[in-house]
Write a protein that holds these residues in place. Structure first.
Motif, PDB file in Angstrom:
ATOM      1  N   LYS A  14      22.273  19.277 -27.390  1.00 62.54           N
ATOM      2  CA  LYS A  14      22.359  17.834 -27.453  1.00 62.54           C
ATOM      3  C   LYS A  14      21.792  17.407 -28.802  1.00 62.54           C
ATOM      4  O   LYS A  14      20.674  17.767 -29.150  1.00 62.54           O
ATOM      5  CB  LYS A  14      21.563  17.225 -26.306  1.00 62.54           C
ATOM      6  CG  LYS A  14      21.875  15.804 -26.034  1.00 62.54           C
ATOM      7  CD  LYS A  14      21.330  15.229 -24.744  1.00 62.54           C
ATOM      8  CE  LYS A  14      20.122  15.828 -24.162  1.00 62.54           C
ATOM      9  NZ  LYS A  14      19.541  15.088 -23.063  1.00 62.54           N
TER      10      LYS A  14
ATOM     11  N   GLU B 255      22.616  12.057 -28.782  1.00 62.80           N
ATOM     12  CA  GLU B 255      22.867  12.382 -27.372  1.00 62.80           C
ATOM     13  C   GLU B 255      24.265  12.949 -27.127  1.00 62.80           C
ATOM     14  O   GLU B 255      24.710  13.042 -25.997  1.00 62.80           O
ATOM     15  CB  GLU B 255      22.624  11.176 -26.451  1.00 62.80           C
ATOM     16  CG  GLU B 255      21.190  10.686 -26.465  1.00 62.80           C
ATOM     17  CD  GLU B 255      20.195  11.672 -25.894  1.00 62.80           C
ATOM     18  OE1 GLU B 255      20.432  12.167 -24.777  1.00 62.80           O
ATOM     19  OE2 GLU B 255      19.196  11.955 -26.567  1.00 62.80           O
ATOM     20  N   GLN B 256      24.993  13.304 -28.187  1.00 65.38           N
ATOM     21  CA  GLN B 256      26.294  13.961 -28.026  1.00 65.38           C
ATOM     22  C   GLN B 256      26.041  15.418 -27.624  1.00 65.38           C
ATOM     23  O   GLN B 256      25.131  16.056 -28.129  1.00 65.38           O
ATOM     24  CB  GLN B 256      27.087  13.907 -29.330  1.00 65.38           C
ATOM     25  CG  GLN B 256      27.465  12.515 -29.713  1.00 65.38           C
ATOM     26  CD  GLN B 256      28.965  12.290 -29.657  1.00 65.38           C
ATOM     27  OE1 GLN B 256      29.726  13.143 -29.243  1.00 65.38           O
ATOM     28  NE2 GLN B 256      29.381  11.121 -30.076  1.00 65.38           N
ATOM     29  N   LYS B 257      26.859  15.907 -26.734  1.00 67.26           N
ATOM     30  CA  LYS B 257      26.686  17.271 -26.241  1.00 67.26           C
ATOM     31  C   LYS B 257      27.659  18.224 -26.911  1.00 67.26           C
ATOM     32  O   LYS B 257      28.731  17.845 -27.334  1.00 67.26           O
ATOM     33  CB  LYS B 257      26.862  17.304 -24.733  1.00 67.26           C
ATOM     34  CG  LYS B 257      25.768  16.554 -24.006  1.00 67.26           C
ATOM     35  CD  LYS B 257      25.983  16.586 -22.523  1.00 67.26           C
ATOM     36  CE  LYS B 257      24.903  15.841 -21.799  1.00 67.26           C
ATOM     37  NZ  LYS B 257      24.987  14.400 -21.957  1.00 67.26           N
TER      38      LYS B 257
ATOM     39  N   TYR C 164      32.832  20.647 -28.842  1.00 66.62           N
ATOM     40  CA  TYR C 164      32.006  19.461 -29.028  1.00 66.62           C
ATOM     41  C   TYR C 164      32.850  18.207 -29.071  1.00 66.62           C
ATOM     42  O   TYR C 164      34.055  18.254 -29.306  1.00 66.62           O
ATOM     43  CB  TYR C 164      31.139  19.582 -30.281  1.00 66.62           C
ATOM     44  CG  TYR C 164      31.889  19.810 -31.566  1.00 66.62           C
ATOM     45  CD1 TYR C 164      32.272  18.740 -32.362  1.00 66.62           C
ATOM     46  CD2 TYR C 164      32.215  21.098 -31.980  1.00 66.62           C
ATOM     47  CE1 TYR C 164      32.965  18.951 -33.540  1.00 66.62           C
ATOM     48  CE2 TYR C 164      32.906  21.311 -33.155  1.00 66.62           C
ATOM     49  CZ  TYR C 164      33.281  20.238 -33.930  1.00 66.62           C
ATOM     50  OH  TYR C 164      33.974  20.444 -35.099  1.00 66.62           O
TER      51      TYR C 164
END
Length: 140
Positions: free
Chosen positions: A12, A16-18, A32
């Motif tokens: 992360k 907060e992008q995984k 991603y």
């Protein structure tokens, strides 16, 4: 198992992008979020969505679009499917890997009393303490 077959990492970033990183032998597959879709990189090279389904040339690994997400299949390495989309992710192992995995997925053997086994071998008492035991520092 004692012999490393695969590693699946959920990362992360600061926004907060995984991102999912799948390591199989010498092959690095990164899934991603990018804007409205999932992007695929294999050993650092982006695989355009127009090239899916993709089969890795030197190993039995397939990458396919699956609904709004991407699925990685590598059954001969123990991974039935790694799925990732903008909202969720899941990992399924093949039958012969049941009881031979560790991490947040547990042992994948159907037994529930020892599912919260930490990297040190202790059984965590809560799901939160169990999850925290598997977090790697950013420098790792």
């Amino acid at each position: 198992t004692d012999e490393l077959k695969f590693i699946v990492l959920l990362l992360k970033d600061r926004t907060e992008q995984k991102q999912i990183s799948v390591k199989i032998a010498h092959i690095d597959i990164d899934l991603y979020q990018r804007r409205t879709s999932v992007t695929v990189n294999v050993n650092g090279l982006e695989i355009p969505m127009s090239n899916l389904p993709y089969r890795y040339p030197q190993a039995d690994i397939q990458i396919k679009q699956n609904g709004e997400g991407i699925s990685v299949y590598a059954a001969s390495f123990g991974l039935h499917e790694v799925y990732f989309d903008k909202k969720s992710w899941k990992i399924k192992v093949v039958d012969w890997m049941k009881g031979k995995t560790c991490g947040l997925c547990g042992k994948a053997d159907g037994e529930t009393m020892q599912e919260y086994r930490t990297p040190t071998g202790w059984i965590a008492t809560t799901a939160v303490s169990f999850a925290h035991s598997w977090i790697l520092p950013a420098e790792s």
